[in-house]
Design a protein around this motif. Structure first.
Motif, PDB file in Angstrom:
ATOM      1  N   LYS A 429      -0.576 -24.458-111.758  1.00 58.48           N
ATOM      2  CA  LYS A 429      -1.962 -24.058-111.605  1.00 58.48           C
ATOM      3  C   LYS A 429      -2.085 -22.545-111.738  1.00 58.48           C
ATOM      4  CE  LYS A 429      -3.300 -27.841-108.486  1.00 58.48           C
ATOM      5  NZ  LYS A 429      -3.840 -28.150-107.142  1.00 58.48           N
ATOM      6  N   PRO A 430      -3.283 -22.021-112.098  1.00 55.54           N
ATOM      7  CA  PRO A 430      -3.449 -20.567-112.201  1.00 55.54           C
ATOM      8  C   PRO A 430      -3.182 -19.884-110.850  1.00 55.54           C
ATOM      9  CG  PRO A 430      -5.260 -21.702-113.269  1.00 55.54           C
ATOM     10  CD  PRO A 430      -4.486 -22.746-112.528  1.00 55.54           C
ATOM     11  N   ALA A 431      -2.440 -18.793-110.918  1.00 58.69           N
ATOM     12  CA  ALA A 431      -2.082 -18.031-109.706  1.00 58.69           C
ATOM     13  C   ALA A 431      -1.938 -16.564-110.092  1.00 58.69           C
ATOM     14  CB  ALA A 431      -0.796 -18.549-109.104  1.00 58.69           C
ATOM     15  N   PRO A 432      -2.041 -15.625-109.081  1.00 62.61           N
ATOM     16  CA  PRO A 432      -1.868 -14.206-109.390  1.00 62.61           C
ATOM     17  C   PRO A 432      -0.478 -13.939-109.954  1.00 62.61           C
ATOM     18  CG  PRO A 432      -2.889 -14.470-107.237  1.00 62.61           C
ATOM     19  CD  PRO A 432      -2.447 -15.824-107.651  1.00 62.61           C
ATOM     20  N   ILE A 433      -0.398 -13.019-110.936  1.00 65.26           N
ATOM     21  CA  ILE A 433       0.883 -12.746-111.600  1.00 65.26           C
ATOM     22  C   ILE A 433       1.319 -11.296-111.416  1.00 65.26           C
ATOM     23  CG2 ILE A 433       0.622 -14.589-113.311  1.00 65.26           C
ATOM     24  CD1 ILE A 433      -0.493 -12.535-115.264  1.00 65.26           C
ATOM     25  N   ALA A 434       0.530 -10.440-110.710  1.00 64.24           N
ATOM     26  CA  ALA A 434       0.905  -9.061-110.396  1.00 64.24           C
ATOM     27  C   ALA A 434       1.213  -8.291-111.674  1.00 64.24           C
ATOM     28  CB  ALA A 434       2.044  -9.035-109.420  1.00 64.24           C
ATOM     29  N   SER A 435       2.333  -7.538-111.693  1.00 67.33           N
ATOM     30  CA  SER A 435       2.660  -6.648-112.817  1.00 67.33           C
ATOM     31  C   SER A 435       3.091  -7.382-114.078  1.00 67.33           C
ATOM     32  CB  SER A 435       3.759  -5.673-112.408  1.00 67.33           C
ATOM     33  OG  SER A 435       3.292  -4.786-111.413  1.00 67.33           O
ATOM     34  N   VAL A 436       3.282  -8.722-114.011  1.00 67.90           N
ATOM     35  CA  VAL A 436       3.552  -9.475-115.244  1.00 67.90           C
ATOM     36  C   VAL A 436       2.358  -9.329-116.205  1.00 67.90           C
ATOM     37  CG1 VAL A 436       4.061 -11.785-116.145  1.00 67.90           C
ATOM     38  CG2 VAL A 436       5.029 -11.054-113.979  1.00 67.90           C
ATOM     39  N   THR A 437       1.211  -8.876-115.677  1.00 67.53           N
ATOM     40  CA  THR A 437       0.029  -8.660-116.509  1.00 67.53           C
ATOM     41  C   THR A 437       0.286  -7.625-117.593  1.00 67.53           C
ATOM     42  OG1 THR A 437      -1.357  -9.180-114.591  1.00 67.53           O
ATOM     43  CG2 THR A 437      -2.398  -8.032-116.419  1.00 67.53           C
ATOM     44  N   LYS A 438       1.216  -6.609-117.302  1.00 71.09           N
ATOM     45  CA  LYS A 438       1.486  -5.546-118.264  1.00 71.09           C
ATOM     46  C   LYS A 438       2.086  -6.088-119.573  1.00 71.09           C
ATOM     47  CE  LYS A 438       2.211  -1.963-114.750  1.00 71.09           C
ATOM     48  NZ  LYS A 438       1.912  -2.760-113.551  1.00 71.09           N
ATOM     49  N   THR A 439       2.588  -7.348-119.587  1.00 69.95           N
ATOM     50  CA  THR A 439       3.081  -7.950-120.841  1.00 69.95           C
ATOM     51  C   THR A 439       1.924  -8.139-121.822  1.00 69.95           C
ATOM     52  OG1 THR A 439       4.766  -9.121-119.536  1.00 69.95           O
ATOM     53  CG2 THR A 439       4.367  -9.885-121.774  1.00 69.95           C
ATOM     54  N   MET A 440       0.761  -8.562-121.337  1.00 69.69           N
ATOM     55  CA  MET A 440      -0.415  -8.699-122.205  1.00 69.69           C
ATOM     56  C   MET A 440      -0.912  -7.334-122.656  1.00 69.69           C
ATOM     57  SD  MET A 440      -2.636 -10.453-123.852  1.00 69.69           S
ATOM     58  CE  MET A 440      -2.525 -12.131-123.290  1.00 69.69           C
ATOM     59  N   THR A 441      -0.817  -6.285-121.734  1.00 72.52           N
ATOM     60  CA  THR A 441      -1.241  -4.945-122.131  1.00 72.52           C
ATOM     61  C   THR A 441      -0.386  -4.430-123.283  1.00 72.52           C
ATOM     62  OG1 THR A 441      -1.954  -4.507-119.856  1.00 72.52           O
ATOM     63  CG2 THR A 441      -1.629  -2.616-121.303  1.00 72.52           C
ATOM     64  N   ALA A 526      -5.664 -13.597-125.191  1.00 75.49           N
ATOM     65  CA  ALA A 526      -5.179 -14.784-124.487  1.00 75.49           C
ATOM     66  C   ALA A 526      -5.792 -16.054-125.079  1.00 75.49           C
ATOM     67  CB  ALA A 526      -5.516 -14.662-123.002  1.00 75.49           C
ATOM     68  N   LYS A 527      -7.042 -15.980-125.439  1.00 80.10           N
ATOM     69  CA  LYS A 527      -7.688 -17.148-126.045  1.00 80.10           C
ATOM     70  C   LYS A 527      -7.086 -17.459-127.400  1.00 80.10           C
ATOM     71  CE  LYS A 527     -12.302 -18.943-127.083  1.00 80.10           C
ATOM     72  NZ  LYS A 527     -13.764 -18.634-127.070  1.00 80.10           N
ATOM     73  N   GLU A 528      -6.771 -16.405-128.165  1.00 79.52           N
ATOM     74  CA  GLU A 528      -6.162 -16.632-129.471  1.00 79.52           C
ATOM     75  C   GLU A 528      -4.788 -17.277-129.348  1.00 79.52           C
ATOM     76  OE1 GLU A 528      -6.042 -12.902-131.372  1.00 79.52           O
ATOM     77  OE2 GLU A 528      -8.210 -12.761-131.711  1.00 79.52           O
ATOM     78  N   LEU A 529      -4.054 -16.955-128.307  1.00 79.45           N
ATOM     79  CA  LEU A 529      -2.712 -17.516-128.120  1.00 79.45           C
ATOM     80  C   LEU A 529      -2.730 -18.882-127.463  1.00 79.45           C
ATOM     81  CD1 LEU A 529      -0.826 -14.295-126.914  1.00 79.45           C
ATOM     82  CD2 LEU A 529      -0.737 -15.376-129.179  1.00 79.45           C
ATOM     83  N   GLY A 530      -3.889 -19.377-127.115  1.00 75.81           N
ATOM     84  CA  GLY A 530      -3.965 -20.681-126.479  1.00 75.81           C
ATOM     85  C   GLY A 530      -3.753 -20.654-124.986  1.00 75.81           C
ATOM     86  N   MET A 531      -3.892 -19.513-124.383  1.00 77.69           N
ATOM     87  CA  MET A 531      -3.742 -19.398-122.929  1.00 77.69           C
ATOM     88  C   MET A 531      -5.095 -19.724-122.292  1.00 77.69           C
ATOM     89  SD  MET A 531      -1.543 -15.848-123.079  1.00 77.69           S
ATOM     90  CE  MET A 531      -1.422 -15.655-121.310  1.00 77.69           C
ATOM     91  N   THR A 532      -5.375 -20.998-122.236  1.00 71.83           N
ATOM     92  CA  THR A 532      -6.695 -21.451-121.815  1.00 71.83           C
ATOM     93  C   THR A 532      -6.917 -21.348-120.308  1.00 71.83           C
ATOM     94  OG1 THR A 532      -5.858 -23.718-121.703  1.00 71.83           O
ATOM     95  CG2 THR A 532      -6.858 -23.004-123.779  1.00 71.83           C
ATOM     96  N   ARG A 533      -5.822 -21.232-119.537  1.00 66.92           N
ATOM     97  CA  ARG A 533      -5.965 -21.214-118.076  1.00 66.92           C
ATOM     98  C   ARG A 533      -5.631 -19.838-117.496  1.00 66.92           C
ATOM     99  NH1 ARG A 533      -3.045 -26.401-115.638  1.00 66.92           N
ATOM    100  NH2 ARG A 533      -4.471 -25.848-113.909  1.00 66.92           N
ATOM    101  N   THR A 549      -0.847 -19.286-115.638  1.00 63.45           N
ATOM    102  CA  THR A 549       0.037 -20.417-115.344  1.00 63.45           C
ATOM    103  C   THR A 549       1.368 -20.212-116.052  1.00 63.45           C
ATOM    104  OG1 THR A 549      -0.756 -21.668-117.240  1.00 63.45           O
ATOM    105  CG2 THR A 549      -1.950 -21.978-115.170  1.00 63.45           C
ATOM    106  N   PRO A 550       2.455 -20.905-115.608  1.00 64.30           N
ATOM    107  CA  PRO A 550       3.751 -20.749-116.272  1.00 64.30           C
ATOM    108  C   PRO A 550       3.702 -21.082-117.759  1.00 64.30           C
ATOM    109  CG  PRO A 550       4.037 -21.803-114.145  1.00 64.30           C
ATOM    110  CD  PRO A 550       2.567 -21.719-114.384  1.00 64.30           C
ATOM    111  N   GLN A 551       3.024 -22.138-118.159  1.00 63.48           N
ATOM    112  CA  GLN A 551       2.958 -22.517-119.564  1.00 63.48           C
ATOM    113  C   GLN A 551       2.247 -21.457-120.396  1.00 63.48           C
ATOM    114  OE1 GLN A 551       4.405 -24.998-121.060  1.00 63.48           O
ATOM    115  NE2 GLN A 551       5.198 -26.027-119.243  1.00 63.48           N
ATOM    116  N   ASP A 552       1.164 -20.859-119.856  1.00 62.89           N
ATOM    117  CA  ASP A 552       0.464 -19.818-120.611  1.00 62.89           C
ATOM    118  C   ASP A 552       1.342 -18.583-120.772  1.00 62.89           C
ATOM    119  OD1 ASP A 552      -1.691 -21.466-120.838  1.00 62.89           O
ATOM    120  OD2 ASP A 552      -2.990 -20.387-119.437  1.00 62.89           O
TER     121      ASP A 552
END
Length: 758
Positions: A429-441, A526-533, A549-552
């Motif tokens: 399920k969707p959950a906070p990911i903290a600094s893992v967000t910098k991968t999208m940046t 994220a939408k382009e990569l299919g990260m719908t959640r 989520t882990p899959q996204d």
């Protein structure tokens, strides 16, 4: 006749002496007429009386008499033996005999005995012999007692009944008064007089006609004698008035087309009992009606005098062919028409005949439809051949099911890039990911400003806001100062190795102009990569509203690891940057392990310990990347220990994945992997041209895919022709091999084309 000379004679009126002494004519058939100065023949008194009567009536005005027949006057030189210079004397054409067709005028008996002198003749000149009335025949015709065809019959006494008028000829006619000619010996004494009429006469014979064949005129002999050729026992009686007799020449017989004729309505009379309900109308007349009507009208007889009305008249020629005005009847049914033509009534209907008739009617129609169907089936285009797998489209690796050391808390997932997922755990399920967000940046910066090879990118100046945020105590930052310039690659190193939040915001403002604009770009990516959640609210991940989520996150990891600069940066345990100094990676202890290559750590109170990682494994000389994530490690007292716990969970999963990754020969060389389907039931097998080894783990099921390789499969081919490829896996781990025909590929036959449906 032997010469064109008309001889007229006058018959003396009847006197009592004649009634008292009827004389029988006798003597030769031809006698010369006594001359004026010669001795009188027997009965000369009667001749004198006739001449005196004729002279007496010549000076008086002529009383209306019956019209006489026209005569043709011609002249001919006299015979050389006669001693005369030639004379032209009119002579009446031959009188009608018993065998002739035209009307005959009966005369009184005894009139023929009186000789008549030819007028205007010289004294002493010999007279030409005159033909007798009964002996006048056409040249070349035999003398018979039987009437000819078309001529009236005579009775026993030689008198002919009233005959129909003969058709007129086109010869001109001139009416001349003439003395009465010789009478016919065949006429009875009490025969009625024939009414005069304009009897059509044929053209006069030409002067050069053979004289030998012409009938000679007979001159009545002296009283008491009988002319030659006269029938014995026929008595002659005198007539009470002068009578002129003429003989009509038979018109030549001409072949004419036969025409159906009808009686005119006026001849039948208004009181006639005959009733004509319809008239026949020929559908296609041979000649126009006006031409047909003209011919009968030309031969129509002129009206007869009333005195002759009692005589029977023949049917006149019709004026036009009979025509019908009846409408045609509608056509009969086929069976009735056949019955009428064959004169056979149709058989009575019954079930057997009805069935047989229906079979005869429908059988040709069905056969015609079958022929049309066969032609359509033959000309229809063939369906496109297709490659299809034979057997099971999957391959299962041996060794039993995979046993992964999944953590007892949080959630996560592991996947071999190009092969498939090794499994997941947790709620997903969707959950906070903290600094893992910098991968999208980093992904958005490298996508918009890519770096290749040794490139370092443009230099970016540190603003005041980035310098101020570097002094924050409760978040990870990089000690940068206002006015300093760093390359894009250096700022990416400060972003991913020490996880500096102030550098993440600086790159966002540099790329999009504002942090919010950059966040919008992150969500779009994220939408382009299919990260719908997944949902991003800031570039650094400090806010717990940024969830995923882990899959996204595995989808993002596979996409960002395609950048060479990014893989180089995340695989560095530490680095030294001018102006900042030495920096160390938060997961440096894992990066020092064999095969571990990144990616990014993240920890916060709401998120716990998180690690997005990657590791490599070598199978059959090829390197395969394994990606995984561990989220929500909370079984530790402090935040740093939670982060270390997530590293430990991740390393256990990495070791199991690297150890269980193996390869197997999914497809062997020469193995039948499928067939070519021609669309009509025909199947031609295809084989792999080389061996295919797939990467997997125990219990893994891989899918085999048989494709045409971008080329259309032919309708026919020889054995060994390559018609497609067989593939295993997907993405970077996809392995393929060509496939070829094991036997010849032929087009469908006639039977398959004919029986195809759809």
């Amino acid at each position: 006749m032997d010469q064109p000379t008309a001889v007229f004679k006058t018959v003396a009126p009847r006197v009592p002496e004649d009634d008292a002494e009827p004389a029988e004519p006798s003597g030769p058939a031809e006698e010369s007429i006594p001359e004026s100065g010669g001795a009188a023949a027997p009965g000369g008194d009667r001749l004198k009386q006739a001449v005196a009567a004729w002279v007496a009536t010549a000076g008086k005005p002529a009383a209306p008499t019956e019209p006489t027949e026209p005569v043709r006057e011609t002249s001919e030189p006299a015979d050389a033996s006669s001693g005369t210079g030639g004379e032209a004397s009119a002579r009446a054409e031959g009188a009608a005999s018993a065998s002739s067709g035209p009307e005959e005028r009966p005369e009184a008996p005894g009139a023929a005995d009186a000789p008549v002198a030819a007028p205007d003749g010289p004294t002493g000149a010999p007279k030409a012999a005159e033909p007798t009335w009964f002996a006048a025949t056409k040249p070349g015709e035999p003398k018979t007692d039987e009437p000819k065809a078309g001529e009236p019959k005579t009775d026993a006494s030689g008198a002919a009944p009233s005959a129909p008028e003969a058709p007129r000829s086109d010869a001109p006619r001139s009416e001349v008064p003439a003395p009465a000619g010789p009478k016919s010996d065949a006429a009875p004494a009490d025969a009625p007089k024939a009414a005069p009429s304009d009897v059509p006469k044929a053209d006069a014979p030409k002067a050069d006609a053979p004289k030998a064949d012409a009938p000679k005129a007979e001159v009545p002999g002296p009283a008491g004698t009988e002319p030659a050729g006269a029938e014995p026992g026929v008595s002659e009686e005198p007539v009470d008035q002068p009578t002129t007799m003429f003989r009509a020449v038979r018109p030549p017989v001409v072949d004419q087309p036969t025409t159906a004729l009808k009686l005119p309505r006026d001849l039948a009379g208004p009181d006639s009992d005959s009733e004509r309900t319809s008239t026949f109308v020929p559908l296609r007349p041979d000649v126009p009606a006006d031409q047909k009507a003209a011919k009968p009208q030309a031969a129509a007889p002129e009206p007869r005098p009333k005195a002759e009305a009692a005589a029977p008249a023949p049917a006149p020629a019709l004026t036009e062919p009979e025509r019908t005005r009846q409408q045609p009847l509608p056509p009969l049914p086929p069976l009735d028409l056949l019955a009428e033509l064959t004169n056979t009534p149709p058989p009575p209907p019954n079930a057997w005949r009805t069935t047989l008739r229906r079979v005869r009617i429908w059988t040709p129609l069905v056969l015609l439809l079958l022929i049309v169907f066969a032609i359509v089936q033959m000309v229809r285009p063939l369906p496109a051949p297709a490659l299809k797998l034979s057997g099971t489209p999957t391959y299962t690796f041996a060794g039993g099911p995979l046993k992964m050391p999944w953590p007892g808390e949080g959630q996560g997932a592991v996947e071999i890039e190009g092969v498939g997922s090794m499994g997941t755990y947790g709620a997903q399920k969707p959950a906070p990911i903290a600094s893992v967000t910098k991968t999208m940046t980093a992904y958005v910066i490298l996508r918009d400003h890519p770096l290749k090879g040794n490139q370092k990118g443009p230099r970016i100046t540190v603003d005041q806001k980035a310098a101020d945020q570097a002094k924050a105590a409760h978040e990870s930052t990089a000690p940068v100062k206002k006015g300093q310039t760093y390359t894009e690659k250096e700022l990416l190193q400060l972003l991913m190795i020490p996880s500096a939040n102030n550098v993440a915001r600086l790159l966002a403002r540099w790329d999009a102009g504002s942090e919010q604009a950059f966040v919008d770009k992150m969500n779009a990516a994220a939408k382009e990569l299919g990260m719908t959640r997944s949902r991003y609210t800031d570039p650094s991940g400090l806010l717990d509203s940024t969830v995923s989520t882990p899959q996204d996150q595995l989808k993002l990891a596979k996409a960002v690891m395609k950048f060479d600069v990014f893989r180089e940066i995340v695989d560095m345990p530490n680095a030294t940057i001018e102006g900042v100094g030495y920096i160390e990676n938060n997961n440096s202890r894992l990066l020092l392990k064999d095969g571990v290559t990144g990616i990014k750590t993240g920890s916060s109170t709401p998120a716990g310990g998180n690690l997005l990682w990657s590791a490599n494994t070598v199978v059959d000389g090829r390197t395969h990347r394994i990606v995984g994530i561990v989220m929500g490690a909370q079984n530790a007292e402090t935040l740093n220990k939670k982060l270390e716990l997530s590293l430990d969970y991740s390393y256990e999963l990495i070791k199991q994945a690297q150890g269980d990754t193996t390869s197997a020969a999914v497809v062997k060389k020469g193995q039948v992997v499928g067939y070519v389907d021609d669309g009509l039931g025909g199947q031609t097998p295809v084989v792999a041209t080389k061996e295919i080894k797939a990467v997997g783990w125990p219990g893994l099921k891989v899918d085999l895919e048989l494709t045409d390789g971008g080329k259309a499969v032919p309708h026919s081919g020889k054995a060994g022709d390559v018609v497609g490829t067989v593939s295993v896996g997907e993405g970077a781990g996809r392995i393929s091999a060509p496939v070829a025909l094991r036997s010849d590929l032929v087009e469908p036959g006639f039977d398959k084309k004919l029986t195809r449906v759809g």
